[in-house]
Design a protein around this motif. Structure first.
Motif, PDB file in Angstrom:
ATOM      1  N   CYS A  39       1.838   7.297  21.180  1.00 19.00           N
ATOM      2  CA  CYS A  39       0.650   6.675  21.755  1.00 19.00           C
ATOM      3  C   CYS A  39       0.878   6.356  23.223  1.00 19.00           C
ATOM      4  CB  CYS A  39       0.315   5.395  20.992  1.00 19.00           C
ATOM      5  SG  CYS A  39      -0.104   5.646  19.248  1.00 19.00           S
ATOM      6  N   TYR A  64       0.939  -1.306  22.119  1.00 19.77           N
ATOM      7  CA  TYR A  64       0.486  -0.501  20.992  1.00 19.77           C
ATOM      8  C   TYR A  64       1.066  -1.041  19.689  1.00 19.77           C
ATOM      9  CZ  TYR A  64      -1.540   3.124  23.933  1.00 19.77           C
ATOM     10  OH  TYR A  64      -2.325   3.813  24.822  1.00 19.77           O
ATOM     11  N   CYS A  87      -4.121   5.530  17.364  1.00 13.49           N
ATOM     12  CA  CYS A  87      -3.446   4.502  18.156  1.00 13.49           C
ATOM     13  C   CYS A  87      -4.359   3.331  18.461  1.00 13.49           C
ATOM     14  CB  CYS A  87      -2.951   5.096  19.476  1.00 13.49           C
ATOM     15  SG  CYS A  87      -1.867   6.529  19.271  1.00 13.49           S
TER      16      CYS A  87
END
Length: 319
Positions: A203, A225, A248
């Motif tokens: 991500c 994240y 994500c």
């Protein structure tokens, strides 16, 4: 994490994967034009839809109309697939959905051919290692708040059945339907190789945090994240992982969702006019944008952000 015993054991966790409704016309304020960096969506220029490992399997053969009516209600009707099931189709699976809006009941059946791997992942989620590949074994019937989810393996076929609004507190009827659907499904054909390799499995590599923060402003300071994984198994998420995709979420320091994006390798077919999935514009008031990146399909949502910021973040994701 609870261990799921063999048989029809009911757990007190909800594992129903909500099938999000897609609008035929986009809501006001949602970006609808072709984002910067995206090729025109002419079907001829897009990759073909994936081939199912169950060629020719019709939904009414998987679950006959009479069974749907008995399970959901007389007014139950087939529902168009939404883009949220695209990873299962990309994985060579088949998805069928029905609903009776008046009775507020629904049924979704997802079946894939490379079942042993999905079965192993399912059991891994619940630390249930004493599993076998016995024919039609039901393992992990989960019911809560009027919804049931059943997972089963039969040879190479793995099935996920989600039912809502049905009087089935122990999941017995849902299990019976899962067994019947497995029996109706043919032996899967060999899966085709992926149409493209994943371009990113991270991500933070796909959309670096500092770049996202630069677009979102001081409210995103300290953002990071997190995994979208929850303590339950969902076939859509497993299929997305298997085809090399990303799902994500970028959260603020106080755990607010700032950005969520999905990358489906080889999935630009969802933009075709003859795509088997429904419209890709998101429902609700938040901005959502989608585009192709080569043969990949990407979608980005930024709750609370402006349309301009959403488009700018998508442009960064497209590279």
């Amino acid at each position: 994490m609870p261990t799921i015993a063999r048989g029809a054991r009911v757990l007190t966790i909800a594992a129903l994967l909500g099938v999000l409704a897609a609008c035929s016309a986009p809501p006001s304020g949602v970006p609808t034009g072709t984002p910067a960096g995206s090729a025109p969506n002419a079907s001829a220029a897009l990759p073909p839809a994936p081939t199912s490992t169950f060629p020719g399997l019709a939904c009414d053969a998987l679950v006959p109309d009479a069974e749907v009516a008995s399970f959901l209600g007389a007014a139950a009707a087939p529902q168009p697939l939404t883009v949220d099931d695209a990873p299962v189709l990309q994985d060579g699976g088949t998805v069928c959905a029905w609903a009776d809006e008046a009775a507020d009941t629904s049924l979704t059946v997802r079946i894939v051919g490379d079942g042993v791997d999905h079965w192993a992942t399912f059991n891994h989620w619940y630390e249930h290692t004493d599993w076998s590949a016995s024919v039609g074994e039901i393992n992990g019937t989960m019911c809560s708040d009027g919804a049931c989810s059943v997972h089963a393996l039969d040879g190479e076929r793995f099935i996920e059945v989600d039912a809502a609004g049905v009087d089935d507190p122990a999941g017995t009827r849902t299990e019976e339907l899962a067994r019947a659907a497995l029996a109706a499904a043919p032996v899967p054909a060999p899966a085709a190789p992926p149409s493209s390799a994943p371009t990113s499995r991270s991500c933070a590599t796909a959309l670096p945090v500092d770049i996202a923060v630069a677009h979102l402003g001081t409210a995103a300071t300290g953002a990071s994240y997190v995994s979208t994984a929850t303590p339950s198994y969902h076939l859509v998420q497993d299929s997305l992982q298997r085809v090399g995709g990303l799902d994500c979420r970028l959260l603020s320091a106080d755990s607010r969702e700032l950005v969520r994006f999905t990358v489906l390798p080889g999935g630009a077919w969802v933009l075709r006019e003859d795509s088997p999935v429904g419209a890709v514009d998101a429902t609700g008031s938040e901005h959502s944008a989608h585009a192709r990146r080569g043969d990949d399909w990407v979608r980005l949502q930024a709750p609370g952000a402006s349309e301009e910021t959403t488009r700018a973040l998508l442009a960064e994701l497209l590279g």
